[in-house]
Enzyme design. Structure first.
Site, PDB file in Angstrom:
ATOM      1  N   CYS B  83       0.958  -0.778  -0.249  1.00 41.92           N
ATOM      2  CA  CYS B  83      -0.227   0.192  -0.415  1.00 41.92           C
ATOM      3  C   CYS B  83       0.952   1.275   0.163  1.00 41.92           C
ATOM      4  O   CYS B  83       0.546   2.324  -0.158  1.00 41.92           O
ATOM      5  CB  CYS B  83      -0.915   0.124   2.038  1.00 41.92           C
ATOM      6  SG  CYS B  83      -1.900  -1.620   1.010  1.00 41.92           S
ATOM      7  N   CYS B 206     -13.181   1.072   8.086  1.00 39.17           N
ATOM      8  CA  CYS B 206     -11.964   0.276   7.123  1.00 39.17           C
ATOM      9  C   CYS B 206     -12.609   1.123   6.480  1.00 39.17           C
ATOM     10  O   CYS B 206     -13.206   1.718   5.568  1.00 39.17           O
ATOM     11  CB  CYS B 206     -12.764  -1.550   6.235  1.00 39.17           C
ATOM     12  SG  CYS B 206     -12.637  -2.530   8.357  1.00 39.17           S
ATOM     13  N   SER B 207     -10.808   1.573   5.252  1.00 38.04           N
ATOM     14  CA  SER B 207     -11.236   1.933   4.187  1.00 38.04           C
ATOM     15  C   SER B 207     -11.963   1.167   3.252  1.00 38.04           C
ATOM     16  O   SER B 207     -11.026  -0.492   3.311  1.00 38.04           O
ATOM     17  CB  SER B 207      -9.430   1.926   3.695  1.00 38.04           C
ATOM     18  OG  SER B 207      -8.466   1.486   4.037  1.00 38.04           O
ATOM     19  N   ILE B 209     -12.507  -0.650  -1.253  1.00 37.45           N
ATOM     20  CA  ILE B 209     -11.883  -1.231  -1.698  1.00 37.45           C
ATOM     21  C   ILE B 209     -12.354  -0.250  -3.038  1.00 37.45           C
ATOM     22  O   ILE B 209     -13.384  -0.263  -3.594  1.00 37.45           O
ATOM     23  CB  ILE B 209     -13.253  -2.632  -2.643  1.00 37.45           C
ATOM     24  CG1 ILE B 209     -12.136  -3.512  -1.573  1.00 37.45           C
ATOM     25  CG2 ILE B 209     -12.326  -3.044  -3.837  1.00 37.45           C
ATOM     26  CD1 ILE B 209     -10.774  -3.783  -1.192  1.00 37.45           C
ATOM     27  N   LYS B 328      -9.917   6.722   4.469  1.00 37.66           N
ATOM     28  CA  LYS B 328     -11.200   5.936   4.306  1.00 37.66           C
ATOM     29  C   LYS B 328     -12.367   6.559   3.839  1.00 37.66           C
ATOM     30  O   LYS B 328     -13.593   5.521   3.682  1.00 37.66           O
ATOM     31  CB  LYS B 328     -11.769   6.798   6.303  1.00 37.66           C
ATOM     32  CG  LYS B 328     -13.057   6.360   6.833  1.00 37.66           C
ATOM     33  CD  LYS B 328     -12.400   4.626   7.337  1.00 37.66           C
ATOM     34  CE  LYS B 328     -14.097   4.533   7.414  1.00 37.66           C
ATOM     35  NZ  LYS B 328     -14.755   4.424   6.837  1.00 37.66           N
ATOM     36  N   HIS B 332      -9.510   4.499  -1.225  1.00 35.49           N
ATOM     37  CA  HIS B 332      -8.274   3.058  -1.234  1.00 35.49           C
ATOM     38  C   HIS B 332      -8.090   2.627  -2.286  1.00 35.49           C
ATOM     39  O   HIS B 332      -7.327   1.382  -2.212  1.00 35.49           O
ATOM     40  CB  HIS B 332      -8.308   2.259   0.412  1.00 35.49           C
ATOM     41  CG  HIS B 332      -6.466   2.244   0.949  1.00 35.49           C
ATOM     42  ND1 HIS B 332      -5.106   2.893   0.071  1.00 35.49           N
ATOM     43  CD2 HIS B 332      -5.874   1.006   1.497  1.00 35.49           C
ATOM     44  CE1 HIS B 332      -4.046   2.121   0.316  1.00 35.49           C
ATOM     45  NE2 HIS B 332      -4.724   1.083   1.266  1.00 35.49           N
TER      46      HIS B 332
END
Lengths: 350, 384, 131
Positions: B83, B206-207, B209, B328, B332
């Site tokens: 990442c 969670c960030s 997809i 977020k 991402h």
């Protein structure tokens, strides 16, 4: 030269399902199973437990009690009707986990519920023949009963392992005897998921004929009577059969109860009478004699007479006792979870 | 080494871009950066991309994308550090210009994540962890960060609410960013009631997809001065590594690679944490932002949870964190994230951020990391 | 999914917990490696991990990766073994609610994953709570 058990161990999964929970799903009469077959609950393997994993754990306990390193074991024989692979040995995985490779002889045995005692029989004989110093015999199963079938109330999971040797013997093998005929009472064909059985034919001409004949033959050979034994253990397809066999052979209930695990463990198939034997060794006194008869459909029985030595006192506490494992924090599950664990739910293909 | 400036930035709307291929997504961002910079060519380019192979079945992105851009034979290199691929691609471009190897360099990031299903995407992301000794056991990335959260909560008393406040704050910032994937506002209560992913983390921790790309153009500062326009100088570029497996770290509550990279970056820039106007950090999970702002020295150890909860990290607070909405809310697309952080920082320093503009922004820090912090890259940019 | 060779290569670690100890500084590595990360030493002695430890941190996986879906929810933790080495594995035979940082556990041999319905079965260690 005496040959016998130098270390023993058992493994019991912690998950359980009650007979009543299974009966509820199929509209069956739970009290009839509980009283008629003397079964209250059974052990259930989680999806990450199988013949191999339970064999490893039971064998580690056996090696701890034997006080030897895995590398000193010359053979590993695993009896099971639920070897995880159709083709590829369970024995090599267990041998690798125990550190017993590569100078080791492995074979996977199958003889319905008799495969475990069969592995013991061969391991014991190789040591007796002087082929090796130590050999492991293991009985383990994650047996399957078809949904709704009578077997579903009993088919359970567990393992027992025995290290055989000639030094520091815990229980000397005084006699063995085997009795078998071709009797199609229970089988599973290639590619079938569940075994099939012949109903009441599994009783008189199958279980009782072989267990009683083997038991009588064994006592005759040894020139002994039931009074010569402090303990007796038989194959336990349910709670009722072994009690009746014991009675017919002349063993009172008190001599059988300690190794009689079926009411709360179920039928661990290849693990059944071997696990019963471990529970007896957990409490037997030096000098006690143990009478053991297994049974496997198809059909046959292996009989053993064990004499417990002073050594038992030294090794008993070195690994978990069998009944202690049976009673250790059981985790009860419902039928839905049981069906998921045992692969009984049809899902989308991968 | 030459001083380096960022003279152009580009990024398209991020999200589930079903109708666009990675070529289109990337080329849009690259063209925007080139047009924004006013150059008519680039001498070399870098592409940050974590896993073209697993997400798209397409490796060899350097030449593929250079050709798409009509820049044919230029040197084109893909950079991968999970990442942190984008942040490291920017650093490679920076080094190429600073060293004198090239004059005009395009630094880009790309990830097209929605061509595979959720299970395959989860697997692709998990390859940033130790496959044999972490992933073999069924751990996921949310799971690894959840374990960091459990440890942080246990040791420092960080609360579930404090984590939720990070998400609420970043969504509030993202609601002001027209390119954000999820610009909706969320409350801490909504975060705490959202679906569980890996305890104690829930889906709104969670960030997402995301499909997306971003690009920037870097040149020597002297060249930028001659070209005119707003000047943004790269004041520091630093990177550091740590063990790939979380369990091999001495301290599960500390992102050492970020702390080390930040220390070096502060040294290069000649400033400390209090010299920053704002930061764009790697909030792949709410707990990540909490731990990163500690590692950057913005909050004491164990006090990162107070950042969002106290309002200190919101726009208008003591040190605004993720004015863009962060991973977020903005999204991402893993390989693109580090470049998008540079873009946001450049725009903030130019004063081009509209409603989400940080007041008097003169120096900003970007922090981009791979895996559970096995790699971190920190940049400090300032108005020149 | 994991292939035969890749699975087989790690058998000494997954089945027998074989590790290596740096002969100069004593740091234990699991799995074994060629260079000590603490002192750069290159000589190691073989050792075996402790079989018991305590939970350092854990999570409960609700959204599982491919191949683990049937098991969810399941706990995964980082356990500090009694010899100081930390390892990651599933924690089974317990309700997630029972788990906390500091829970004492021991290693048990379990099936960890399988390569679909026809592929190789992958064994290894998991943790179970101990009393």
């Amino acid at each position: 030269m005496d040959v016998g058990i130098v270390g023993y161990g058992a493994y019991v999964p912690r998950h359980r399902i009650k007979v009543g929970e299974i009966a509820k799903v199929w509209g069956a009469d739970a009290p009839a199973y509980e009283k008629g077959l003397m079964l209250r609950e059974k052990s259930v393997p989680t999806p990450d437990q199988d013949t191999i994993t339970m064999s490893v754990e039971a064998a580690r306990h056996a090696l701890e009690r034997a006080g030897i390193d895995g590398s000193r074991v010359g053979a590993i024989y695993i009896g099971s009707e639920s070897h995880p692979y159709a083709v590829k040995p369970s024995g090599t995985v267990v041998a690798e986990a125990l550190g017993a490779t590569p100078e080791i002889h492995c074979a996977d045995f199958e003889f319905a519920c008799k495969a475990g005692s069969e592995g013991m029989f061969v391991a014991l004989s190789l040591v007796k023949a002087g082929q090796m110093d130590y050999a492991l015999g293991i009985g383990a199963d994650t047996s399957q009963g078809a949904p709704g079938d009578a077997l579903e109330y009993s088919a359970s999971a567990g393992a027992a392992a025995f290290v055989f040797g000639t030094k520091d013997i815990v229980a000397v093998c005084e006699h063995t005897y085997a009795f078998m005929t071709d009797t199609p009472d229970f089988w599973r064909r290639e590619y079938q998921f569940y075994p099939r059985h012949a109903g009441r034919f599994t009783g008189e001409p199958a279980y009782f004929k072989h267990v009683l004949s083997c038991g009588r033959g064994l006592m005759e050979r040894a020139n002994m009577e039931p009074e010569d034994f402090q303990w007796a253990v038989f194959h336990q397809p349910n709670g009722k059969f072994p009690m009746r066999a014991a009675k017919e052979l002349g063993f009172p209930k008190e001599k059988v109860e300690q190794g009689w695990l079926a009411p709360t463990l179920g039928n661990t198939y290849s693990g059944s009478s071997p696990m019963g034997l471990t529970a007896i060794l957990d409490v037997a006194k030096p000098g006690d004699r143990i009478f053991m008869v297994s049974y496997g459909s198809g059909s046959g029985s292996d009989g053993f007479i064990w004499r417990v030595t002073d050594r038992i006192e030294a090794v008993r506490a070195m690994a978990p006792h069998t009944r202690a494992q049976l009673e250790d924090r059981p985790i009860y599950i419902d039928y839905g979870t049981y069906a998921k664990f045992r692969g009984k739910i049809r899902k989308l293909a991968d | 080494m030459r001083d380096v400036a960022v003279i152009g930035v580009g990024m398209n709307r991020w999200g589930e871009l079903w109708e666009k291929s990675h070529r289109t997504i990337w080329t849009e961002a690259a063209l925007e950066a080139i047009d924004d910079s006013g150059v008519d060519h680039v001498d070399a380019m870098y592409v940050g991309c974590m896993s073209g192979g697993l997400f798209m079945g397409q490796e060899h992105l350097g030449p593929l994308l250079a050709e798409q851009l009509g820049m044919g034979p230029i040197p084109a290199t893909r950079v991968e550090s999970a990442c942190a691929s984008g942040g490291l691609a920017f650093r490679q471009a920076y080094l190429a210009v600073a060293s004198g190897a090239h004059d005009i360099v395009l630094a880009t990031g790309l990830e097209k994540m929605t061509d595979v299903d959720g299970g395959a995407a989860t697997y692709a992301l998990s390859t940033a962890a130790d496959q044999e000794y972490e992933c073999y056991h069924g751990i996921t990335f949310p799971g690894l960060y959840a374990m960091m959260a459990t440890a942080h909560m246990h040791r420092y008393g960080t609360t579930r609410e404090e984590l939720a406040e990070v998400a609420a704050k970043n969504h509030a910032h993202g609601s002001l960013n027209p390119l954000a994937q999820f610009p909706m506002k969320v409350t801490a209560k909504q975060v705490m009631e959202s679906v569980k992913v890996a305890d104690p983390l829930r889906i709104l921790d969670c960030s997402p997809i995301t499909d997306g790309a971003a690009a920037v153009v870097v040149v020597p500062l002297d060249m930028a001065k001659k070209m005119g326009g707003p000047l943004v100088r790269v004041a520091a570029s630093a990177t550091a590594t740590d063990t790939i497996a979380l369990h091999d770290r001495e301290d599960l509550c500390w992102i050492g690679s970020t702390a080390r990279a930040a220390e070096e970056a502060y040294r290069q820039a000649g400033c400390g944490p209090d010299g920053l106007s704002f930061c764009e950090v790697h909030d792949c999970f709410t707990i990540a932002e909490v731990m990163v702002i500690e590692a950057l020295g913005l909050f004491d150890r164990g006090q990162g949870g107070k950042g969002a909860a106290s309002g200190a990290t919101a726009l208008g607070g003591r040190i605004p964190i993720n004015p863009s909405g962060g991973l977020k809310s903005k999204g991402h697309p893993v390989g693109a994230t580090g470049i998008a952080q540079i873009r946001e920082t450049v725009m903030q320093l130019r004063g081009d951020c509209g409603d989400r503009q940080v007041k008097n922004a003169h120096r900003g820090l970007t922090q981009n990391m791979g895996g559970t912090g096995a790699s971190s890259v920190v940049h400090i940019l300032e108005r020149a | 999914m994991i292939g035969s060779a890749r699975y087989w290569r790690e058998i000494p670690q997954r089945y027998r917990y074989e590790a290596s100890k740096c002969t100069s500084c004593g740091k234990v590595f699991f799995p074994p490696r060629l260079v000590c990360s603490k002192c750069q030493g290159r000589e190691f002695a073989q050792t075996v991990l402790a079989k018991t430890g305590t939970v350092e941190t854990f999570t409960v996986i609700r959204v599982a990766p491919s191949g683990f879906g049937d098991e969810a929810p399941y706990a995964v933790g980082i356990v500090k073994l009694d010899d100081g080495v930390k390892i990651t594995a599933q924690i089974v035979d317990c309700e997630p609610e029972e788990l906390e940082v500091g829970t004492p556990v021991r290693l048990e041999f379990r099936r960890v994953q399988q390569d679909g319905e026809s592929g190789v079965l992958c064994y290894g260690y998991k943790f179970v709570p101990r009393v």
